[in-house]
Write a protein that holds these residues in place. Structure first.
Motif, short mmCIF file in Angstrom:
data_model
loop_
_atom_site.label_atom_id
_atom_site.label_comp_id
_atom_site.label_asym_id
_atom_site.label_seq_id
_atom_site.Cartn_x
_atom_site.Cartn_y
_atom_site.Cartn_z
N HIS A 205 0.86 -1.18 0.00
CA HIS A 205 0.00 0.00 0.00
C HIS A 205 0.90 1.23 0.00
O HIS A 205 1.40 1.63 1.05
CB HIS A 205 -0.87 0.03 1.27
CG HIS A 205 -1.76 -1.16 1.43
ND1 HIS A 205 -3.12 -1.13 1.23
CD2 HIS A 205 -1.49 -2.44 1.80
CE1 HIS A 205 -3.65 -2.32 1.46
NE2 HIS A 205 -2.69 -3.14 1.81
N GLN B 90 0.50 4.10 2.53
CA GLN B 90 0.82 3.87 3.94
C GLN B 90 2.30 4.06 4.25
O GLN B 90 2.76 3.77 5.37
CB GLN B 90 0.35 2.46 4.35
CG GLN B 90 -1.17 2.30 4.24
CD GLN B 90 -1.66 0.87 4.46
OE1 GLN B 90 -0.92 0.03 4.95
NE2 GLN B 90 -2.90 0.60 4.09
N LEU C 115 -5.61 -5.36 13.40
CA LEU C 115 -6.09 -4.92 12.08
C LEU C 115 -7.16 -3.83 12.07
O LEU C 115 -6.93 -2.75 11.51
CB LEU C 115 -6.57 -6.14 11.27
CG LEU C 115 -7.10 -5.81 9.87
CD1 LEU C 115 -6.04 -5.15 9.01
CD2 LEU C 115 -7.61 -7.07 9.19
N LEU D 59 -6.46 0.03 11.17
CA LEU D 59 -7.03 0.74 10.01
C LEU D 59 -7.67 2.05 10.45
O LEU D 59 -7.43 3.11 9.86
CB LEU D 59 -8.09 -0.14 9.32
CG LEU D 59 -7.57 -1.31 8.48
CD1 LEU D 59 -8.73 -2.22 8.05
CD2 LEU D 59 -6.82 -0.82 7.23
N THR E 271 -4.49 4.17 9.52
CA THR E 271 -4.52 4.05 8.06
C THR E 271 -5.50 5.01 7.42
O THR E 271 -5.14 5.75 6.49
CB THR E 271 -4.89 2.60 7.68
OG1 THR E 271 -4.09 1.71 8.45
CG2 THR E 271 -4.65 2.34 6.21
N ARG F 64 -11.18 -3.02 -1.40
CA ARG F 64 -10.22 -3.16 -0.29
C ARG F 64 -10.37 -4.52 0.39
O ARG F 64 -9.43 -5.29 0.45
CB ARG F 64 -10.43 -2.06 0.75
CG ARG F 64 -9.44 -2.21 1.88
CD ARG F 64 -9.51 -1.11 2.92
NE ARG F 64 -8.16 -0.86 3.34
CZ ARG F 64 -7.49 0.27 3.14
NH1 ARG F 64 -8.08 1.30 2.61
NH2 ARG F 64 -6.23 0.37 3.51
N PHE F 65 -11.56 -4.79 0.93
CA PHE F 65 -11.93 -6.12 1.47
C PHE F 65 -13.42 -6.11 1.74
O PHE F 65 -14.05 -5.03 1.77
CB PHE F 65 -11.08 -6.55 2.65
CG PHE F 65 -11.17 -5.82 3.97
CD1 PHE F 65 -11.57 -4.48 4.06
CD2 PHE F 65 -10.83 -6.48 5.16
CE1 PHE F 65 -11.62 -3.83 5.29
CE2 PHE F 65 -10.88 -5.84 6.38
CZ PHE F 65 -11.27 -4.51 6.45
N HIS G 74 -8.11 -8.32 -0.03
CA HIS G 74 -7.61 -9.01 1.17
C HIS G 74 -8.54 -10.17 1.51
O HIS G 74 -9.74 -10.11 1.23
CB HIS G 74 -7.56 -8.05 2.37
CG HIS G 74 -6.60 -6.92 2.21
ND1 HIS G 74 -6.93 -5.74 1.60
CD2 HIS G 74 -5.30 -6.80 2.60
CE1 HIS G 74 -5.87 -4.93 1.60
NE2 HIS G 74 -4.87 -5.54 2.20
N GLU H 38 -7.45 -12.49 7.05
CA GLU H 38 -6.19 -12.04 7.64
C GLU H 38 -6.20 -12.20 9.16
O GLU H 38 -5.21 -12.62 9.75
CB GLU H 38 -5.96 -10.57 7.25
CG GLU H 38 -4.70 -9.95 7.77
CD GLU H 38 -4.53 -8.50 7.28
OE1 GLU H 38 -5.43 -8.00 6.56
OE2 GLU H 38 -3.51 -7.88 7.64
N HIS I 168 -2.85 -12.20 2.19
CA HIS I 168 -2.82 -12.85 3.51
C HIS I 168 -3.30 -14.29 3.48
O HIS I 168 -2.51 -15.20 3.63
CB HIS I 168 -3.56 -12.02 4.57
CG HIS I 168 -3.04 -10.63 4.65
ND1 HIS I 168 -1.80 -10.34 5.15
CD2 HIS I 168 -3.56 -9.45 4.22
CE1 HIS I 168 -1.57 -9.03 5.05
NE2 HIS I 168 -2.63 -8.47 4.48
N SER J 195 3.98 -8.31 7.89
CA SER J 195 2.70 -7.75 8.29
C SER J 195 1.98 -8.71 9.24
O SER J 195 1.40 -8.29 10.24
CB SER J 195 1.85 -7.49 7.05
OG SER J 195 0.53 -7.20 7.39
N ASP K 239 3.39 -5.85 2.09
CA ASP K 239 2.19 -5.25 2.68
C ASP K 239 2.51 -3.98 3.47
O ASP K 239 1.81 -3.64 4.42
CB ASP K 239 1.44 -6.26 3.57
CG ASP K 239 0.03 -5.78 3.94
OD1 ASP K 239 -0.59 -5.10 3.12
OD2 ASP K 239 -0.42 -6.08 5.07
N1 GUN Z 1 -7.29 -5.28 5.23
C1 GUN Z 1 -7.99 -4.27 4.68
N2 GUN Z 1 -7.21 -3.20 4.44
C2 GUN Z 1 -5.98 -3.54 4.84
C3 GUN Z 1 -4.74 -2.84 4.85
O1 GUN Z 1 -4.60 -1.69 4.44
N3 GUN Z 1 -3.69 -3.54 5.35
C4 GUN Z 1 -3.79 -4.81 5.81
N4 GUN Z 1 -2.72 -5.43 6.28
N5 GUN Z 1 -4.95 -5.47 5.82
C5 GUN Z 1 -6.03 -4.84 5.34
#
Ligand code: GUN
Ligand code: ZN
Length: 431
Positions: free
Chosen positions: A77, A80, A91, A95, A99, A202-203, A230, A233, A269, A294, A320
């Motif tokens: 990213h 970041q 996590l 965020l 983040t 993103r997820f 993602h 994770e 992940h 990460s 990551d």
């Molecule tokens: N899951 C959703 N966004 C992110 C991110 O920016 N970094 C990580 N490690 N996991 C995420």
């Protein structure tokens, strides 16, 4: 243009050392050579033989240093970079605390330009010649990244990160605007120079089912693009996905049901996968990006890299950053080794360096173009000093084999080990 001939130790692979006998597929030459013409590798072989056959080439002799394909980071990213190594959160809190506030700055093109430039220069200083990056929801952040990469002639993959819920109001797009903006960016950048576009939800927690469907539809219209996101994770994240998608069979199904599972998908992940998810990833030929620094830094868990590879899932290696704690793919290989040890799997140096180069290139469907010292590949090359610090030098001096000489650099090396870098046949860094 004059041919360039790089002399040193060379390493290339004729197969996949994770699934085949590493010794049989790893080819090391202690006095090798790599001939470069018009930005591409044209021959790899014995250094003196190449010098004799190409007397007019310009020779750079790296002595005992290792000439390898430049590292390929399969998931990071760039927005970041300014907040790497932020303390004390796991996590979802990480965020929200660090983040999202930082990512909200990337609507400012000047800021995005500055961070994109710094990120790419840091990557090159660490021997990484290809980055696969999430941007932010702002189209400006995507333009900034691809423009900075084009200025450096780097092969990169990136996309607008889409989020229409559960972030912050100023970081939300919508299903329609995510589709429209991603499509416009994809048309502008995909295949422009060395740029590849990745559709980037993103997820699942930060996208509504409508947004995932819209992006699935876009991918169906542009199947030559990659898709990155993602997956599985952290344990609380997975529980949240279950709440948000009560009808889904598992986390992967939240993507699959919306057209976001496919061969060109890269899932970051993938630590807590169920058997069905592993089978489906293997069946469709999708890739996971293993992000070991990460996974320890954010406290996520221990990914079963060997198990996934043996189950037929393509595996790439990734920093990551800034969830990952280092730009260095050497440091990332070390963390992958350590996670393997904690799982009872011993990863060999050949497997680690393959993951950081050709394995990641395969995850990006760019094998043969980047990530290997192969005729026809781009001349994206890193030169690794195998005695870059006193502690590494004294350990490497005891080595009886090439692998013994390389492993201390994998475990203890960082940007000080990067002696030189070539991008598309142009020397970009030298000490
Ligand atoms: N899951 C959703 N966004 C992110 C991110 O920016 N970094 C990580 N490690 N996991 C995420
Ligand atoms: Zn990530």
């Amino acid at each position: 243009m004059t041919d360039q001939l790089l002399l040193g130790q060379t390493l290339h692979f004729s197969g996949d050392p994770l699934r085949e006998d590493w010794l049989a597929v790893s080819h090391q030459n202690s006095s090798g050579g790599v001939l470069i013409r018009d930005g591409q590798i044209v021959e790899v072989g014995d250094g003196e033989a190449l010098r004799a056959a190409h007397p007019n080439s310009q020779v750079t002799n790296y002595g005992d240093a290792l000439i390898t394909a430049g590292f390929v980071d399969a998931h990071m990213h760039y927005p970041q970079t300014r907040m790497i190594a932020s303390w004390g959160k796991q996590l979802i809190d990480w965020l929200n605390t660090y983040t999202f506030p930082e990512e909200s700055r990337f609507g400012d093109r000047n800021y995005a330009d500055a961070v994109a430039a710094d990120t790419l220069d840091l990557a090159l200083a660490h021997g990484t010649t290809t980055l696969t990056s999430f941007c932010t929801i702002h189209p400006e952040s995507v333009d900034a990244f691809f423009s900075a990469a084009a200025a450096r002639n780097m092969a990169v993959v990136a996309g607008k990160t889409c989020m229409d819920r559960n972030a912050r109001d100023d970081l939300h797009d919508t299903a329609q605007s995510a589709y429209d903006e991603s499509k416009a960016l994809l048309k502008k950048w995909h295949g422009t120079g060395r740029a590849q576009y990745a559709i980037t939800p993103r997820f699942s927690p930060t996208s509504t089912p409508e947004q995932l469907s819209a992006l699935g539809a876009l991918w169906a219209e542009h199947p030559d693009c990659l898709m990155q996101t993602h997956l599985s994770e952290q344990v609380p994240e997975i529980a949240w996905v279950e709440e948000l998608y009560p009808g889904a069979r598992d986390y992967l199904d939240t993507y699959e049901a919306h057209g976001l599972l496919g061969a060109k998908g890269i899932y970051g992940h993938a630590i807590y996968l169920k058997p069905r998810e592993i089978e489906r990833l293997a069946e469709v030929g999708a890739a996971i990006a293993h992000c070991p620094t990460s996974n320890t830094f954010i406290g996520s868990g221990l990914c079963d890299v060997i198990g996934l590879a043996r189950a037929g899932v393509t595996v790439g290696l990734a920093t990551d950053t800034g969830g990952g704690s280092s730009f260095s793919m050497l440091r990332t290989m070390a963390a992958a080794y350590e996670i393997g040890q904690l799982r009872g799997d011993v990863l060999h140096a050949s497997q680690l360096i393959w993951l950081a180069t050709e394995g990641s290139a395969r995850a990006l469907h760019m094998q043969g173009q980047i990530g290997s010292l192969t005729p026809g590949a781009a001349a994206d090359v890193a030169i690794i000093d195998l005695a870059s610090t006193p502690v590494i030098a004294q350990r490497a001096a005891q080595a009886e084999t090439f692998w013994d000489q390389l492993f201390p650099t994998i475990m203890m090396g960082d940007d000080r080990a990067i002696k030189d870098v070539w991008v598309a046949g142009r020397r970009v860094r030298s000490d």
